[in-house]
Design an enzyme around this catalytic site. Structure first.
Site, PDB file in Angstrom:
ATOM      1  N   SER A   5       0.817  -1.224   0.000  1.00  0.00           N
ATOM      2  CA  SER A   5       0.000   0.000   0.000  1.00  0.00           C
ATOM      3  C   SER A   5       0.846   1.268   0.000  1.00  0.00           C
ATOM      4  O   SER A   5       0.536   2.226   0.698  1.00  0.00           O
ATOM      5  CB  SER A   5      -0.952  -0.024   1.202  1.00  0.00           C
ATOM      6  N   GLY A  41      10.608  14.711  -3.293  1.00  0.00           N
ATOM      7  CA  GLY A  41       9.433  14.919  -4.134  1.00  0.00           C
ATOM      8  C   GLY A  41       9.426  14.087  -5.397  1.00  0.00           C
ATOM      9  O   GLY A  41      10.051  13.035  -5.474  1.00  0.00           O
ATOM     10  N   GLU A 105      17.496  18.798  -7.190  1.00  0.00           N
ATOM     11  CA  GLU A 105      18.263  17.724  -6.539  1.00  0.00           C
ATOM     12  C   GLU A 105      19.421  17.307  -7.437  1.00  0.00           C
ATOM     13  O   GLU A 105      19.503  17.732  -8.595  1.00  0.00           O
ATOM     14  CB  GLU A 105      17.358  16.523  -6.238  1.00  0.00           C
ATOM     15  N   ASP A 210      10.301  -8.590   0.040  1.00  0.00           N
ATOM     16  CA  ASP A 210       9.439  -9.793  -0.016  1.00  0.00           C
ATOM     17  C   ASP A 210       8.947 -10.115  -1.432  1.00  0.00           C
ATOM     18  O   ASP A 210       8.969 -11.273  -1.854  1.00  0.00           O
ATOM     19  CB  ASP A 210       8.196  -9.616   0.877  1.00  0.00           C
ATOM     20  N   HIS A 231      22.068   6.519  -0.213  1.00  0.00           N
ATOM     21  CA  HIS A 231      21.830   7.958  -0.169  1.00  0.00           C
ATOM     22  C   HIS A 231      22.997   8.576   0.585  1.00  0.00           C
ATOM     23  O   HIS A 231      23.370   8.085   1.647  1.00  0.00           O
ATOM     24  CB  HIS A 231      20.504   8.254   0.549  1.00  0.00           C
ATOM     25  N   ARG A 282      24.077  10.724  -7.023  1.00  0.00           N
ATOM     26  CA  ARG A 282      24.294  10.083  -5.721  1.00  0.00           C
ATOM     27  C   ARG A 282      25.445   9.096  -5.656  1.00  0.00           C
ATOM     28  O   ARG A 282      26.098   8.979  -4.620  1.00  0.00           O
ATOM     29  CB  ARG A 282      23.024   9.321  -5.343  1.00  0.00           C
ATOM     30  N   HIS A 343      19.504   2.984   0.409  1.00  0.00           N
ATOM     31  CA  HIS A 343      18.307   3.810   0.219  1.00  0.00           C
ATOM     32  C   HIS A 343      17.330   3.234  -0.800  1.00  0.00           C
ATOM     33  O   HIS A 343      16.117   3.285  -0.600  1.00  0.00           O
ATOM     34  CB  HIS A 343      18.776   5.192  -0.239  1.00  0.00           C
ATOM     35  N   ARG A 378      19.778   5.451 -10.042  1.00  0.00           N
ATOM     36  CA  ARG A 378      18.535   6.223 -10.193  1.00  0.00           C
ATOM     37  C   ARG A 378      18.772   7.713 -10.008  1.00  0.00           C
ATOM     38  O   ARG A 378      19.460   8.136  -9.071  1.00  0.00           O
ATOM     39  CB  ARG A 378      17.514   5.749  -9.158  1.00  0.00           C
ATOM     40  N   LEU A 384       9.202   7.920  -7.339  1.00  0.00           N
ATOM     41  CA  LEU A 384       7.757   8.132  -7.179  1.00  0.00           C
ATOM     42  C   LEU A 384       7.124   8.305  -8.561  1.00  0.00           C
ATOM     43  O   LEU A 384       6.021   7.825  -8.831  1.00  0.00           O
ATOM     44  CB  LEU A 384       7.496   9.357  -6.303  1.00  0.00           C
TER      45      LEU A 384
HETATM   46  P1  FAD Z   1       6.476   1.214  -0.795  1.00  0.00           P
HETATM   47  O1  FAD Z   1       6.026   2.599  -0.680  1.00  0.00           O
HETATM   48  O2  FAD Z   1       7.689   0.840  -0.036  1.00  0.00           O
HETATM   49  O3  FAD Z   1       5.291   0.254  -0.355  1.00  0.00           O
HETATM   50  C1  FAD Z   1       5.499  -1.122  -0.220  1.00  0.00           C
HETATM   51  C2  FAD Z   1       4.293  -1.722   0.452  1.00  0.00           C
HETATM   52  O4  FAD Z   1       4.348  -3.137   0.382  1.00  0.00           O
HETATM   53  C3  FAD Z   1       4.164  -1.397   1.931  1.00  0.00           C
HETATM   54  O5  FAD Z   1       2.821  -1.105   2.188  1.00  0.00           O
HETATM   55  C4  FAD Z   1       4.557  -2.698   2.623  1.00  0.00           C
HETATM   56  O6  FAD Z   1       3.999  -2.883   3.896  1.00  0.00           O
HETATM   57  C5  FAD Z   1       4.011  -3.697   1.644  1.00  0.00           C
HETATM   58  N1  FAD Z   1       4.615  -5.027   1.710  1.00  0.00           N
HETATM   59  C6  FAD Z   1       5.925  -5.368   1.610  1.00  0.00           C
HETATM   60  N2  FAD Z   1       6.043  -6.716   1.701  1.00  0.00           N
HETATM   61  C7  FAD Z   1       4.788  -7.221   1.846  1.00  0.00           C
HETATM   62  C8  FAD Z   1       4.262  -8.525   2.006  1.00  0.00           C
HETATM   63  N3  FAD Z   1       5.048  -9.623   2.047  1.00  0.00           N
HETATM   64  N4  FAD Z   1       2.931  -8.669   2.129  1.00  0.00           N
HETATM   65  C9  FAD Z   1       2.105  -7.582   2.136  1.00  0.00           C
HETATM   66  N5  FAD Z   1       2.556  -6.328   1.991  1.00  0.00           N
HETATM   67  C10 FAD Z   1       3.889  -6.157   1.851  1.00  0.00           C
HETATM   68  N6  FAD Z   1      11.675   8.664  -4.160  1.00  0.00           N
HETATM   69  C11 FAD Z   1      11.378   9.758  -4.871  1.00  0.00           C
HETATM   70  O7  FAD Z   1      11.071   9.659  -6.057  1.00  0.00           O
HETATM   71  N7  FAD Z   1      11.372  10.974  -4.270  1.00  0.00           N
HETATM   72  C12 FAD Z   1      11.695  11.154  -2.961  1.00  0.00           C
HETATM   73  O8  FAD Z   1      11.660  12.270  -2.460  1.00  0.00           O
HETATM   74  C13 FAD Z   1      12.048  10.024  -2.203  1.00  0.00           C
HETATM   75  N8  FAD Z   1      12.412  10.142  -0.903  1.00  0.00           N
HETATM   76  C14 FAD Z   1      12.638   9.004  -0.177  1.00  0.00           C
HETATM   77  C15 FAD Z   1      12.929   9.132   1.185  1.00  0.00           C
HETATM   78  C16 FAD Z   1      13.082   7.991   1.957  1.00  0.00           C
HETATM   79  C17 FAD Z   1      13.401   8.122   3.421  1.00  0.00           C
HETATM   80  C18 FAD Z   1      12.952   6.711   1.364  1.00  0.00           C
HETATM   81  C19 FAD Z   1      13.105   5.469   2.190  1.00  0.00           C
HETATM   82  C20 FAD Z   1      12.708   6.598   0.014  1.00  0.00           C
HETATM   83  C21 FAD Z   1      12.549   7.734  -0.766  1.00  0.00           C
HETATM   84  N9  FAD Z   1      12.277   7.647  -2.133  1.00  0.00           N
HETATM   85  C22 FAD Z   1      11.992   8.771  -2.846  1.00  0.00           C
HETATM   86  C23 FAD Z   1      12.056   6.347  -2.761  1.00  0.00           C
HETATM   87  C24 FAD Z   1      10.550   6.119  -2.848  1.00  0.00           C
HETATM   88  O9  FAD Z   1       9.939   6.607  -1.681  1.00  0.00           O
HETATM   89  C25 FAD Z   1      10.206   4.655  -2.996  1.00  0.00           C
HETATM   90  O10 FAD Z   1      10.985   4.060  -3.983  1.00  0.00           O
HETATM   91  C26 FAD Z   1       8.729   4.511  -3.369  1.00  0.00           C
HETATM   92  O11 FAD Z   1       7.950   5.156  -2.411  1.00  0.00           O
HETATM   93  C27 FAD Z   1       8.355   3.055  -3.467  1.00  0.00           C
HETATM   94  O12 FAD Z   1       6.964   2.956  -3.583  1.00  0.00           O
HETATM   95  P2  FAD Z   1       6.287   1.518  -3.673  1.00  0.00           P
HETATM   96  O13 FAD Z   1       4.846   1.747  -3.719  1.00  0.00           O
HETATM   97  O14 FAD Z   1       6.947   0.751  -4.745  1.00  0.00           O
HETATM   98  O15 FAD Z   1       6.724   0.795  -2.308  1.00  0.00           O
HETATM   99  C1  SIN Z   2      15.681  12.899  -1.039  1.00  0.00           C
HETATM  100  O1  SIN Z   2      14.773  13.644  -0.669  1.00  0.00           O
HETATM  101  O2  SIN Z   2      16.878  13.183  -0.986  1.00  0.00           O
HETATM  102  C2  SIN Z   2      15.298  11.562  -1.567  1.00  0.00           C
HETATM  103  C3  SIN Z   2      14.909  11.690  -2.963  1.00  0.00           C
HETATM  104  C4  SIN Z   2      14.942  10.362  -3.650  1.00  0.00           C
HETATM  105  O3  SIN Z   2      15.269   9.338  -3.073  1.00  0.00           O
HETATM  106  O4  SIN Z   2      14.647  10.363  -4.847  1.00  0.00           O
END
Ligand code: FAD
Ligand code: SIN
Length: 531
Positions: A5, A41, A105, A210, A231, A282, A343, A378, A384
């Site tokens: 989610s 962002g 960035e 997972d 990062h 990075r 990261h 990346r 995002l």
């Molecule tokens: P996630 O948002 O990680 O969601 C994964 C979901 O899967 C979670 O709900 C989790 O509980 C669920 N899940 C996992 N395993 C299981 C399982 N076995 N069964 C059921 N559910 C499970 N990217 C950018 O582009 N811009 C940014 O500014 C940025 N800042 C970041 C800052 C931080 C601190 C971090 C950690 C990352 C950042 N990133 C950024 C990277 C970006 O946030 C992620 O790559 C992106 O949000 C991933 O989205 P997703 O939906 O693929 O996974």
């Molecule tokens: C950050 O805000 O530096 C993270 C951005 C990203 O992971 O893309």
């Protein structure tokens, strides 16, 4: 069924729910995800002095020759419309004089980061979860962990990988401790990243890879796992022998606003490594910090944000300002101690331009996917964006009522068999092995690698994998054990891929191939042919 989610799972679900009923299962509380912690962002071409061509070029340059150009073009060109869609769904991005406020960035030649202060991910999750909560076609099961995908190999015991379909997944309900057999026309893996296999990571505890491990076990193609992005700037917090399961991120946007990296003795150093200095991509910045720390023996370097006005720090970076203040650092007057931390995983389950995997009726979206967008490194804030664009593409296919997905009506899907298993008594085995994996990966498979370290890591991880497998077979399922099993397999995949890449490229830097004489202009693909 959507597994996860974060931004990928939620935005896909909203699209699929136009015509289908959608079940989202998620491991913890619904907001807990990497998405929820995103700060900087979403990169998108919004400014009049920007262009698709420039964003594409920045992404390709950062990806060090491995990006798939069609995938990059797709995310860049679809970005602006999907940002508008997020705004329509209720996401409140930061604005200046009514217009979207754009941050900058590393690796970007223009200001193009759409953000909500430094809490972008939280704001996106808030808005998407609200839309999900009012959508009658969507149900969310919290505290449910997917264990394994259901394919022909569970049903007919066939070991044939070609023409395999996914029919759903076995899911562990943490509250009732029961295992559900969830059957679904389409299964969408949106399980996020792998950061937790490293000792120091910006990722929350859910990020144990997972989805990638499940897909690998089912015979899916997995690609480019060696490219783990560190990062450059996570907050260094002295904690003695203890480590924090999640390091606090100091967003690159702070460097975009003028903050400068310095040694502990207060000297700037990035000019020695790249003309873009603190705003280089990075991989370059993280390696430079690593090098400076090794040379000086210091445990951290500094980020100097004192040149940024206090008012701007407080209004645009409230999260960072407050967190640092809470640990005794006034960032308008004092330097911030920072260290690199794992990261983002650029590799993952191989996906086509619509999020389809090599198994039929199985899609992958977001960080768990290897779409070819990020190549060997990346570009900031493209993650995002990638999740949004691929969720849109897959959502269009899955919500098309004329497309029929094969349901296993005639096939008898067996329920989970837990005969012969007992409750785990030796918890120490799980916690010890988890810590060991994290240490091995951080020390031997980090920013700078060598064949010697990688082979040493491989031997140790294989031992842990074998031990865990034996323990797993005789133990009743619980989340910690599932995660341990997945973390061991993810570590194995990262090391195997790293050993296959006999060059230094992007995020994979090996002292055995230090020259820039790059030869392997292809993705590293692994599949588990033994299932
Ligand atoms: P996630 O948002 O990680 O969601 C994964 C979901 O899967 C979670 O709900 C989790 O509980 C669920 N899940 C996992 N395993 C299981 C399982 N076995 N069964 C059921 N559910 C499970 N990217 C950018 O582009 N811009 C940014 O500014 C940025 N800042 C970041 C800052 C931080 C601190 C971090 C950690 C990352 C950042 N990133 C950024 C990277 C970006 O946030 C992620 O790559 C992106 O949000 C991933 O989205 P997703 O939906 O693929 O996974
Ligand atoms: C950050 O805000 O530096 C993270 C951005 C990203 O992971 O893309």
């Amino acid at each position: 069924m959507v597994i996860g989610s974060g931004i990928a799972g939620l935005s896909f679900a909203l699209k699929a729910a136009r015509t289908r009923r959608v079940l989202i299962i998620t491991k913890k509380e619904q907001a807990e995800s990497n998405t929820n912690y995103a700060q900087g962002g979403i990169a998108s071409v919004i400014s009049p002095d920007d262009s698709f061509g420039l964003h594409i070029k920045d992404t390709l340059d950062c990806g060090a020759g491995l990006c798939h150009t069609d995938a990059v073009e797709q995310i860049v060109k679809n970005g602006p419309a999907l940002i508008d869609e997020l705004i329509d769904l209720g996401v409140r991005f930061s604005r200046e004089h009514g217009r979207l406020d754009l941050g900058r960035e590393g690796g970007h030649v223009r200001k193009r980061i759409v953000h909500a202060k430094d809490l972008t991910g939280k704001e996106i999750e808030r808005a998407l979860l609200h839309q999900i909560s009012v959508n009658k076609n969507i149900r969310v099961f919290e505290h449910h962990s997917a264990i394994d995908l259901i394919t022909e190999h569970n049903i007919t015991k066939s070991k044939r990988i070609a023409n395999r379909h996914c029919y759903g997944a076995y899911v562990y309900d943490e509250k009732s401790k029961k295992i559900l057999t969830v059957i679904s026309g389409v299964t969408v893996l949106c399980t996020g990243g792998i950061g937790q296999v490293y000792l120091h990571t910006t990722n929350p505890v859910i990020a144990t890879g997972d989805g990638i491990a499940m897909a690998y076990r089912s015979g899916c193609l997995i690609g480019n796992m060696e490219f783990v992005q560190f990062h450059p700037t996570s907050l260094y917090e002295a904690a003695g022998d203890k480590y924090s399961p999640q390091s606090f991120l100091i967003s690159e946007a702070l460097r975009g606003a003028g903050a400068i990296l310095k040694t502990r003795s207060g000297r700037e150093f990035m000019q020695k490594y790249d003309k873009r200095k603190s705003l280089a991509p990075r991989d370059i910045v993280a390696r430079a910090i690593d090098n400076e720390m090794k040379k000086s023996g210091d445990k951290y370097v500094y980020l100097d944000a004192t040149g940024i006005a206090l008012k701007k720090l407080k209004s645009e970076f409230p999260n960072i300002y407050e967190k640092c203040y809470s640990v005794g650092i006034n960032i308008s007057r004092e330097f911030i101690p920072v260290v690199p931390a794992a990261h983002y995983g650029c590799g993952g389950i191989v996906s086509d331009l619509n999020g389809k995997t090599s198994i039929k009726n199985l899609f992958v979206l977001g960080e768990a996917a290897m779409t070819g967008v990020h190549g060997a490194n990346r570009l900031a804030s493209n993650s995002l964006l990638e999740a949004l664009v691929y969720a849109d593409k897959a959502g269009m296919i899955c919500s098309n009522p004329s497309i029929k997905f094969r349901k296993p009506n005639q096939l008898k899907i067996p329920d989970w068999d837990s005969s012969g298993t007992e409750n785990a008594e030796e918890w120490v085995l799980i916690s010890q092995n988890r810590t060991e994996i994290k240490q091995i990966m951080f020390n031997y498979v980090g920013i700078v690698r060598s064949n010697l370290r990688l082979n040493r890591a491989l031997r140790r991880i294989q031992l842990i994998m074998n031990e865990t497998e034996v323990f797993y077979k005789k133990t009743k399922v619980n989340r910690e054990l599932l995660e341990l099993r997945n973390m061991a397999q993810i570590s194995y995949l990262i090391i195997r891929s790293a050993l296959m890449r006999k060059e230094s490229r992007g995020l994979h830097y090996s002292t055995d191939y230090p020259d820039k004489n790059r030869k392997y202009l292809h993705d590293t693909i692994i599949s588990n042919k033994t299932v």
